[in-house]
Every structure is written in C-alpha cells, then in structure tokens.
Write a protein that holds these residues in place. Sequence first.
Motif, PDB file in Angstrom:
ATOM      1  N   ASN A 181       0.014 -15.384  -5.213  1.00 33.38           N
ATOM      2  CA  ASN A 181       0.353 -14.724  -6.476  1.00 33.38           C
ATOM      3  C   ASN A 181       0.287 -13.043  -7.211  1.00 33.38           C
ATOM      4  OD1 ASN A 181      -2.171 -13.874  -7.270  1.00 33.38           O
ATOM      5  ND2 ASN A 181      -2.983 -15.575  -7.533  1.00 33.38           N
ATOM      6  N   ARG A 182       0.680 -12.758  -8.266  1.00 30.25           N
ATOM      7  CA  ARG A 182       1.284 -11.230  -8.091  1.00 30.25           C
ATOM      8  C   ARG A 182       0.097 -10.501  -7.896  1.00 30.25           C
ATOM      9  NH1 ARG A 182       6.217  -9.785 -10.221  1.00 30.25           N
ATOM     10  NH2 ARG A 182       5.728  -8.382 -11.430  1.00 30.25           N
ATOM     11  N   GLN A 183      -0.895 -11.162  -8.586  1.00 32.71           N
ATOM     12  CA  GLN A 183      -2.910 -10.100  -8.367  1.00 32.71           C
ATOM     13  C   GLN A 183      -2.852 -10.164  -6.384  1.00 32.71           C
ATOM     14  OE1 GLN A 183      -3.879  -8.807 -10.629  1.00 32.71           O
ATOM     15  NE2 GLN A 183      -5.256  -7.736  -9.833  1.00 32.71           N
ATOM     16  N   ASP A 184      -2.087 -11.254  -6.120  1.00 23.80           N
ATOM     17  CA  ASP A 184      -3.292 -11.462  -4.711  1.00 23.80           C
ATOM     18  C   ASP A 184      -2.633 -10.185  -4.180  1.00 23.80           C
ATOM     19  OD1 ASP A 184      -4.214 -11.483  -2.124  1.00 23.80           O
ATOM     20  OD2 ASP A 184      -2.911 -13.671  -1.782  1.00 23.80           O
ATOM     21  N   ALA A 185      -0.802  -9.628  -4.115  1.00 17.77           N
ATOM     22  CA  ALA A 185       0.340  -9.417  -3.830  1.00 17.77           C
ATOM     23  C   ALA A 185      -0.326  -7.465  -3.854  1.00 17.77           C
ATOM     24  CB  ALA A 185       1.079  -9.201  -4.319  1.00 17.77           C
ATOM     25  N   ARG A 186      -0.902  -7.474  -5.262  1.00 22.70           N
ATOM     26  CA  ARG A 186      -1.370  -6.006  -6.356  1.00 22.70           C
ATOM     27  C   ARG A 186      -2.736  -5.733  -5.167  1.00 22.70           C
ATOM     28  NH1 ARG A 186      -0.443  -3.287 -10.095  1.00 22.70           N
ATOM     29  NH2 ARG A 186       0.241  -4.862 -11.623  1.00 22.70           N
ATOM     30  N   ILE A 187      -3.573  -6.240  -4.837  1.00 22.11           N
ATOM     31  CA  ILE A 187      -4.656  -6.560  -3.917  1.00 22.11           C
ATOM     32  C   ILE A 187      -4.621  -6.402  -2.590  1.00 22.11           C
ATOM     33  CG2 ILE A 187      -6.702  -7.071  -3.066  1.00 22.11           C
ATOM     34  CD1 ILE A 187      -7.218  -9.535  -5.704  1.00 22.11           C
ATOM     35  N   LEU A 188      -4.003  -7.078  -2.622  1.00 20.01           N
ATOM     36  CA  LEU A 188      -3.159  -6.889  -0.459  1.00 20.01           C
ATOM     37  C   LEU A 188      -2.671  -4.894  -0.676  1.00 20.01           C
ATOM     38  CD1 LEU A 188      -1.956  -9.590   0.749  1.00 20.01           C
ATOM     39  CD2 LEU A 188      -4.172  -8.986   1.182  1.00 20.01           C
ATOM     40  N   ALA A 189      -2.077  -4.621  -1.658  1.00 21.40           N
ATOM     41  CA  ALA A 189      -0.871  -3.166  -1.740  1.00 21.40           C
ATOM     42  C   ALA A 189      -2.349  -2.053  -2.064  1.00 21.40           C
ATOM     43  CB  ALA A 189      -0.177  -3.501  -2.841  1.00 21.40           C
ATOM     44  N   GLN A 190      -3.505  -2.815  -3.089  1.00 21.35           N
ATOM     45  CA  GLN A 190      -4.093  -1.942  -2.838  1.00 21.35           C
ATOM     46  C   GLN A 190      -5.130  -1.390  -1.742  1.00 21.35           C
ATOM     47  OE1 GLN A 190      -4.655   0.183  -5.976  1.00 21.35           O
ATOM     48  NE2 GLN A 190      -6.215   1.337  -4.522  1.00 21.35           N
ATOM     49  N   ARG A 191      -5.342  -2.426  -0.955  1.00 18.79           N
ATOM     50  CA  ARG A 191      -5.734  -1.975   0.346  1.00 18.79           C
ATOM     51  C   ARG A 191      -4.935  -1.014   1.276  1.00 18.79           C
ATOM     52  NH1 ARG A 191      -7.307  -6.568   5.049  1.00 18.79           N
ATOM     53  NH2 ARG A 191      -7.782  -5.297   6.046  1.00 18.79           N
ATOM     54  N   VAL A 192      -3.641  -1.704   1.318  1.00 18.13           N
ATOM     55  CA  VAL A 192      -2.819  -0.484   2.184  1.00 18.13           C
ATOM     56  C   VAL A 192      -2.861   0.508   1.799  1.00 18.13           C
ATOM     57  CG1 VAL A 192      -0.590   0.028   3.400  1.00 18.13           C
ATOM     58  CG2 VAL A 192      -1.599  -2.669   2.904  1.00 18.13           C
ATOM     59  N   LEU A 193      -2.983   1.058   0.188  1.00 19.40           N
ATOM     60  CA  LEU A 193      -3.021   2.430  -0.437  1.00 19.40           C
ATOM     61  C   LEU A 193      -4.326   2.705   0.141  1.00 19.40           C
ATOM     62  CD1 LEU A 193      -1.412   4.156  -1.796  1.00 19.40           C
ATOM     63  CD2 LEU A 193      -1.901   3.112  -4.457  1.00 19.40           C
ATOM     64  N   GLU A 194      -5.342   2.367   0.105  1.00 22.40           N
ATOM     65  CA  GLU A 194      -6.557   3.007  -0.279  1.00 22.40           C
ATOM     66  C   GLU A 194      -7.103   3.724   2.061  1.00 22.40           C
ATOM     67  OE1 GLU A 194      -8.751   0.417  -1.128  1.00 22.40           O
ATOM     68  OE2 GLU A 194      -9.261   0.114  -3.089  1.00 22.40           O
ATOM     69  N   THR A 195      -6.254   2.443   2.448  1.00 21.49           N
ATOM     70  CA  THR A 195      -6.426   2.945   3.425  1.00 21.49           C
ATOM     71  C   THR A 195      -5.332   4.252   4.765  1.00 21.49           C
ATOM     72  OG1 THR A 195      -6.869   0.458   4.216  1.00 21.49           O
ATOM     73  CG2 THR A 195      -6.030   1.516   6.273  1.00 21.49           C
ATOM     74  N   LEU A 196      -4.088   4.048   3.721  1.00 19.59           N
ATOM     75  CA  LEU A 196      -3.653   5.238   4.041  1.00 19.59           C
ATOM     76  C   LEU A 196      -3.990   6.348   3.689  1.00 19.59           C
ATOM     77  CD1 LEU A 196      -0.037   4.089   4.118  1.00 19.59           C
ATOM     78  CD2 LEU A 196      -1.113   3.877   5.817  1.00 19.59           C
ATOM     79  N   ASN A 197      -4.568   6.555   1.951  1.00 21.68           N
ATOM     80  CA  ASN A 197      -5.641   7.896   1.354  1.00 21.68           C
ATOM     81  C   ASN A 197      -6.293   8.652   2.333  1.00 21.68           C
ATOM     82  OD1 ASN A 197      -3.972   8.517  -0.740  1.00 21.68           O
ATOM     83  ND2 ASN A 197      -4.183   6.602  -1.409  1.00 21.68           N
ATOM     84  N   ARG A 198      -6.829   8.067   3.895  1.00 13.57           N
ATOM     85  CA  ARG A 198      -7.961   8.312   4.884  1.00 13.57           C
ATOM     86  C   ARG A 198      -7.393   9.270   4.924  1.00 13.57           C
ATOM     87  NH1 ARG A 198     -10.105   2.972   6.794  1.00 13.57           N
ATOM     88  NH2 ARG A 198     -10.702   1.655   5.433  1.00 13.57           N
ATOM     89  N   PRO A 199      -8.143  10.626   5.545  1.00 14.88           N
ATOM     90  CA  PRO A 199      -8.490  11.499   5.915  1.00 14.88           C
ATOM     91  C   PRO A 199      -7.650  11.517   7.492  1.00 14.88           C
ATOM     92  CG  PRO A 199     -10.010  12.031   5.295  1.00 14.88           C
ATOM     93  CD  PRO A 199     -10.036  10.729   4.877  1.00 14.88           C
ATOM     94  N   SER A 200      -6.009  12.314   7.402  1.00 15.32           N
ATOM     95  CA  SER A 200      -5.429  12.687   8.994  1.00 15.32           C
ATOM     96  C   SER A 200      -6.564  12.686  10.712  1.00 15.32           C
ATOM     97  CB  SER A 200      -4.642  12.752   9.145  1.00 15.32           C
ATOM     98  OG  SER A 200      -3.551  12.753  10.036  1.00 15.32           O
ATOM     99  N   GLU A 201      -6.593  12.767  11.280  1.00 12.26           N
ATOM    100  CA  GLU A 201      -7.025  12.992  12.554  1.00 12.26           C
ATOM    101  C   GLU A 201      -5.746  13.963  13.093  1.00 12.26           C
ATOM    102  OE1 GLU A 201      -8.901   9.681  14.435  1.00 12.26           O
ATOM    103  OE2 GLU A 201     -10.447  10.120  13.138  1.00 12.26           O
ATOM    104  N   ALA A 202      -4.492  13.917  13.121  1.00  9.22           N
ATOM    105  CA  ALA A 202      -3.504  14.656  13.451  1.00  9.22           C
ATOM    106  C   ALA A 202      -4.160  16.209  13.265  1.00  9.22           C
ATOM    107  CB  ALA A 202      -2.379  14.581  12.853  1.00  9.22           C
TER     108      ALA A 202
END
Length: 618
Positions: free
Chosen positions: A537-558
Amino acid sequence: MGAGIRGFLCLALLLLGLSTMAGAGAAPLPLDERAEPLDPRPHIEVLRDPERRLSLDDLLTDPPPFASAAPRPDLNFGYSHDAFWLRLEVRSTAKRDGEWRLEFTYPSLDRVDLYMPGVEGLVHQQSGDTLPYRSRSIGHREAVFAVPLKAGEQRTLYVRVVSEGSLTLDARLWRADAFQRHSEAGYATLACYFGMLLALAAYNLLLFLSLREPTFILYVGFVCAFGIGTLSLNGLGGQYLWPDAVGWSNRALPFGLTLASAVSVLFARAFLGTARHAPRWHLVLTIAAALELAITVATLLLPVQLALKCMSITGLTSTLLLLGCGVGCVISRVPGARIFVLAWGMLLLGAVLLALRNFDLLPTTFLTTNAMQIGSALEMLLLSFGLAARFNELKRQKEQAQVQALAAQQQVVWALREQERILERRVTERTEALADANERLRALALKDPLTGLANRAALKQQLDLALRRAQRRQEPLALMLIDLDGFKPINDRYGHEVGDTILREVAERLRFCARETDLPARLGGDEFVLVCESVKNRQDARILAQRVLETLNRPSEAVPGQLCVGASIGVSIAQGDDIGGGALTRAADLAMYRAKASGSNRICLADETESPLDDHPR
C-alpha cells in the motif's frame, strides 16, 4: 341533375373531338397483344417550345403545328434548354382491354409529364430524375408510364420533356407483362455490371492493403468514381442511393465521370511509371490531372448543362490523352503499356460513341446508349488483368531477388567453408570473441557506464514489464524518483572525480536498499529511479522510500570528513490500473519537485493534498 350529366357528356365529347383533331397529323399506332416492343417514332409528332410556356390547354384549344418524327433516325435533340412536346395517337387492336407501358429508354431525363385527355377526364402522370423517387407515377429507374386502353379504344398521348442533359427522347411501347419481364432482365444485367465493378474494387482494395502499392488504390478510386457516374446515368442511383436528393441526382453524373477522368490520369502515371520511363508525359499528365480535379469541383457549381458538356469534353480529351501516352510508352517498351493501350482503347471507343450520341451526331441504339458501360466494363477488366500482371511481376521480381539473395548466401557459405578448411581454428576463436563482444555490447547498451545501474532505455523496458505484471496480479507498484540535494556544489568544490565517486556510492546504496524484485536505475546526472514491485500500500511505499532516504543520508567516503548528500524523493504508485510508464514517471517527477520546494531531503507521494511529510528532519 339530367342537365349536368348532359353538359358533362358534351364537354367530354368536345375534348375528345379536339384531341382527335389535334392528333390527325399522324396515323395512330396500333397496339396489339404481342410481347415485342413497338417503336412509336414513325407515329410521333414533335413540337419545340423554346420559351417553355406552352401548356396542354394551349395545345388543345389552339394546336400549333407539330412536325412528324418519322424522317428522323431517332429522337435525340442533344443539349437544349427548350421544352419538347411529343404527340402520339394510339389505338388498341387487341380483343380485350389491356394496359401498355410507354418507356423512355434514356434514364437521365430531368422531367417528363404524360397527359392523356379522354371522355373520363384528363390523366396526368409524371417522372424524371429531378423528381423524388416516390413522386414518380411508376417506380422505375427510367421514365415509364401506364397506358390503359379498352378493346378498340383510341387515345392521344401528349408528353412534355425538359432536361438539362442530353434530350434523348427515344421511346418504346410494351404490353405491361412483357415490359415487366424486360425490366427484370435489364435490372439483372445492371446488377451484374455493378457487381463486377464492386468485385473489382474490393479485390484491388485488398491487394492495396496487402501490398501498399498506390496503383491499386488509384484503380479503386477510379472504379468508385466511375460507378457513381454510371449509377446516375442508369437511373439506379436516383432509385436506390439518393431517392430524395434531386439536386445531387443531376450533379452525380458529371461529378462522378469527371472525377473518374482525373483519377484515371493519376492511375496512368502510377501504372506506367511515367516519372521514370516518360518524364515529359509525366509532366503533361500531372497538369491534366490538376485541371480535371478543378473541373470536377466546378461541376458542382456550374449550370448542370454546362457541367455535362464539360464532362463529355473532359472524358473524351482525357481518354485521348491517356491513349497517346500509352502509345508513347509502348514505343518506349514500358512494361504493361500494351495492355494499358488496349484497355483505354475500349473506353475511348465507348466514350466517343456516347459523346457523339449526346451531341446528336450518332443515332440512339442499344450500342450507343450503353457504349460507356460496355467500354468501361472491358476497360476495367483489362486494367484489372494488367494490375494482376503487375502483381505477378512484382511477385516474380521478389522471388528473383530472393533467389539471387539465396545464391549469394550460398556463395558466401561456400567461401566460408573454403576459408574454414584453412583457418578453422582462427574463425572459431574470432566467432567466440565476436559473440562475447556482442554480449558485452548488449549489456553495456542497457547499463549506465558510470554506476553500472540500468540506464534510461533499460528502465523503460523493465518499467513497462513491471506495470503489466502489476496489472495482471492486481498489485500496487511504486516508482521512486530520487534527486540528490546539493550535489552540484560538492561536484564544483571537490571536482568531477569526487562527484563520480559519490554517484557510484549512491548506486551501491540503492542496490543495498533494493529488494530482489526492485530495479534501481540512473536517469542521468544526479537523478536515480527505484521501481518497487509488490508493495502492499502507500504506507509500505513510504517506508521503503524512508529506508532509501536514511541510507543515502549516511556520510560519504569520497572525501575525509562528514560529507553527507541528501535527496528529494518523489513517489508515484500504480494501483494495478492501466497506466503507462511515462505517466507514472511524470507523477513521481512532480512529487519530487514538490519535495524540493518544501525544503529538500524529503519524501513526497504523488496526489497527496496535504503538505509533504518531513520524514527526515534536517
């Protein structure tokens, strides 16, 4: 009461006497019980009325001089604006009462009125192709009138005719039952003729749909246009197709036949290939086609008689032109030119006979009346045969090309086999290397070269497949459009090499977040997409998007230090309905821009009316 009856009888006898006096100029036509038609022309008298003012009362009270039609070979007066009166006296020699039919054999007469004065009063009947069909006294494609006579009775018939077309007034008298049989046979003949036209048009239309060869559709257009004209000429159009369109009934003949002339010129260009084989003729035919199309439009605007004259001249000129072009192509040995000349020669003969008869230069006979139908039938059959020959030639050329290709292929195979004997191992190695290279190329064509994710082309293919699966399973499908926040300043500050490293890190993190059924892809620049199947459902999609956002917000090693790259995520969801990938992507893109407009580093679902939810406060 007795005085009234006597007065009526006196009036009737007076009318009868006047009609007898008026008809005294020619011998009565005896009508017996024979089934053969009678030619009334030797017994007919003709009166020309240039002013169209004479009425039946004028003829009965002060009869002007009629001229006998006996010396004339027929009753064709060509094109004229005059009204014509015919007077015919008939007498029944049959042993019993009967009914005859007076038939005018040329259907394209505008208005024909029959008057029969007698002791019982005046009988008036009307017909003609400018009358609505239901208004004709006898329903028939031709002008036909009933002539009832008692045994031994003698009557005088008055016929008034006006027409903008050719005034062909030839008539026949039949016994009613014999005319019925004759009429049925005539309708059957015309049905066969138009059935042939319909079959030829349908057959060549199917060939056009199969081959996409313009020549075939031009032939179909010629047959249809010619069919409209001949339907009007034979009176069948006014009876069956446009019984109430009296204005069109007069226009259909010049319009249809002039349009047929124009289309025939275009057909000749395509059939003979004049652009390649006869460039000068091609230019002449192009100009002629343009002029004839203009005349076709003019036939709808000009006075009817002038339009009919234009039709006759255009048809004759067009046929002569095409015949000349065909002869020139025969001399130049153009394929199909001989049968083209033969076909148009048949039509030319028919057109010449009809035009000469219309201008009162030939007598009206069965041949001259039906010359156009006979010539056109032969012409269309020959042209159809020519098109069939053209089709067979195309088929032969295709088969020949296939044979040549096969022979060339066999030659190549033979050469390869010869080479194989000498360099078999080298060929095998190169073939394997080529196969590997092709496989790598196919893989690279669907991958982003920097991140290794699916590129835009692969995304489109896989998204369409995923949408069909979601529709079939009646499951939601989510599409996340991810745009990195602040990537350009980082790229400008640290350089493109660091920027490329960050993009590769983002790609790896998307792979980490993606499930087995999900597809991560890069659209280009700092835009990424994640296609998620089997979301609940929409909530499931939001949870997946939240997971992606949290993962992308981790510090970069570049680069050393706490360098973080955020993202704005727009999510669109297909609820198992029939929606295209483009629409789904646009919805996610709009949602992403709403997320950016609300402060970036956020998630926004498409079609949400409330402000985007700040799932990751800054």
